[in-house]
Motif scaffolding. Structure first.
Motif, PDB file in Angstrom:
ATOM      1  N   ASP A  75       0.911  -1.273   0.150  1.00  0.00           N
ATOM      2  CA  ASP A  75      -0.017   0.135   0.062  1.00  0.00           C
ATOM      3  C   ASP A  75       0.642   1.069  -0.079  1.00  0.00           C
ATOM      4  OD1 ASP A  75      -2.150  -1.382   0.169  1.00  0.00           O
ATOM      5  OD2 ASP A  75      -2.586  -1.134   2.119  1.00  0.00           O
ATOM      6  N   VAL A  76       1.821   1.345   0.761  1.00  0.00           N
ATOM      7  CA  VAL A  76       2.856   2.372   0.717  1.00  0.00           C
ATOM      8  C   VAL A  76       3.467   2.597  -0.686  1.00  0.00           C
ATOM      9  CG1 VAL A  76       5.023   3.478   2.010  1.00  0.00           C
ATOM     10  CG2 VAL A  76       3.158   2.579   3.438  1.00  0.00           C
ATOM     11  N   LEU A  77       4.251   1.326  -1.037  1.00  0.00           N
ATOM     12  CA  LEU A  77       4.624   1.515  -2.120  1.00  0.00           C
ATOM     13  C   LEU A  77       3.764   2.197  -3.320  1.00  0.00           C
ATOM     14  CD1 LEU A  77       6.808  -1.425  -2.488  1.00  0.00           C
ATOM     15  CD2 LEU A  77       7.637   0.677  -2.411  1.00  0.00           C
ATOM     16  N   THR A  78       2.553   1.787  -3.498  1.00  0.00           N
ATOM     17  CA  THR A  78       1.448   2.006  -4.407  1.00  0.00           C
ATOM     18  C   THR A  78       1.170   3.531  -4.455  1.00  0.00           C
ATOM     19  OG1 THR A  78       0.544  -0.209  -4.387  1.00  0.00           O
ATOM     20  CG2 THR A  78      -0.808   1.538  -5.375  1.00  0.00           C
ATOM     21  N   ALA A  79       1.176   3.904  -3.221  1.00  0.00           N
ATOM     22  CA  ALA A  79       0.769   5.491  -2.939  1.00  0.00           C
ATOM     23  C   ALA A  79       2.206   6.211  -3.348  1.00  0.00           C
ATOM     24  CB  ALA A  79       0.385   5.590  -1.586  1.00  0.00           C
ATOM     25  N   GLU A  80       3.223   5.910  -3.086  1.00  0.00           N
ATOM     26  CA  GLU A  80       4.424   6.778  -3.556  1.00  0.00           C
ATOM     27  C   GLU A  80       4.634   6.670  -4.932  1.00  0.00           C
ATOM     28  OE1 GLU A  80       7.701   4.939  -1.665  1.00  0.00           O
ATOM     29  OE2 GLU A  80       7.242   5.518   0.552  1.00  0.00           O
ATOM     30  N   LEU A  81       4.293   5.488  -5.552  1.00  0.00           N
ATOM     31  CA  LEU A  81       4.383   5.195  -7.054  1.00  0.00           C
ATOM     32  C   LEU A  81       3.303   6.163  -7.893  1.00  0.00           C
ATOM     33  CD1 LEU A  81       5.783   3.775  -9.276  1.00  0.00           C
ATOM     34  CD2 LEU A  81       4.081   1.927  -8.882  1.00  0.00           C
ATOM     35  N   ASP A  82       1.996   6.235  -7.325  1.00  0.00           N
ATOM     36  CA  ASP A  82       1.103   7.077  -8.015  1.00  0.00           C
ATOM     37  C   ASP A  82       1.472   8.653  -7.816  1.00  0.00           C
ATOM     38  OD1 ASP A  82      -0.306   4.945  -8.372  1.00  0.00           O
ATOM     39  OD2 ASP A  82      -1.704   5.158  -6.517  1.00  0.00           O
TER      40      ASP A  82
END
Length: 258
Positions: free
Chosen positions: A118-125
């Motif tokens: 979830d953290v990686l996805t948010a950072e990536l977005d």
């Protein structure tokens, strides 16, 4: 901000190995001086070096905010942006060393390779939107790499990972690894993140690395981490005075996915 990579340093000169607003590493003769005001980060590095079942630099002394390390024998596998001239045997040895690290007892501390999906996805977005909004990359390149990166956004078995295994952090001499540097991001995380970080911009050396690693890996996830790490790194690099557009570096890695 000054960045300068060196392999040797006269005993009577201070050489800047790497420096930015968060920390700096200097070399004086055979001593490396890491200057870091974040003592939690230094504590984590010292603890990880004590736990790691692989060669690390010897700690000479510590007096906050400075950590003094002995120089490692040999030479790094290479530098990002320059094709590695290390032998296939050296890369194979690096793979075997990483396998030893990844199968060691897993630390309790999450490392740089252990952020949640979830953290990686948010950072990536966030970073993808910034790259397009500031015209750093064409939208098509960002979209393609965002799609490739999704393969890394999955549950992974926890491993003891280095967390920031850049090619310049692994030293070899002949056919053996003499040490691995910079353990501040070490902890529990995705083993494939380490393999991908080490081969970022050195894709042709992945078969040699995996020959030594000796365990099957999902190549799609390795490619995904190349894209994911590069997408997340570009803004930080620009903000800290580095050039991700240098030949063979992050922007080239992202363009290569096209």
């Amino acid at each position: 901000m000054l960045v300068r990579m060196v392999s040797t340093a006269p005993a009577d000169e201070v050489q800047v190995v790497v420096a930015h607003s968060e920390r700096a590493t200097l070399r004086v003769g055979d001593v490396f001086l890491k200057v870091d005001p974040d003592q939690d980060r230094i504590d984590a590095e010292v603890a990880a070096m004590a736990l790691a079942p692989v060669p690390t630099a010897r700690i000479l002394w510590r007096k906050p905010p400075v950590l003094a390390l002995a120089a490692l024998p040999g030479a790094p596998l290479g530098r990002l942006g320059t094709p590695s001239t290390a032998s296939a045997a050296a890369w194979c040895a690096a793979g075997a060393t990483l396998r030893e690290l990844h199968t060691a007892p897993v630390p309790a501390r999450p490392g740089g390779a252990g952020r949640t999906v979830d953290v990686l996805t948010a950072e990536l977005d966030t970073e993808c939107a910034w790259l397009v909004a500031h015209a750093v990359l064409p939208a098509a390149v960002v979209t393609r790499n965002r799609r490739v990166a999704e393969a890394a956004l999955r549950p992974w078995p926890a491993a003891f990972t280095h967390g920031d295994l850049q090619i310049a952090h692994v030293f070899t001499h002949g056919e053996r690894v003499t040490g691995i540097l910079d353990w501040s991001e070490a902890g529990r995380g995705d083993a494939l993140h380490d393999l991908a970080t080490l081969t970022l911009g050195q894709e042709d050396r992945l078969p040699d690395l995996l020959a030594g690693y000796g365990s099957p890996v999902d190549l799609a996830v390795i490619r995904a981490w190349w894209s994911l790490r590069s997408l997340l790194a570009v803004r930080w690099l620009l903000d800290h005075g580095f050039d991700p557009a240098s030949p063979g570096c992050e922007l080239d890695v992202l363009h290569a996915r096209m």
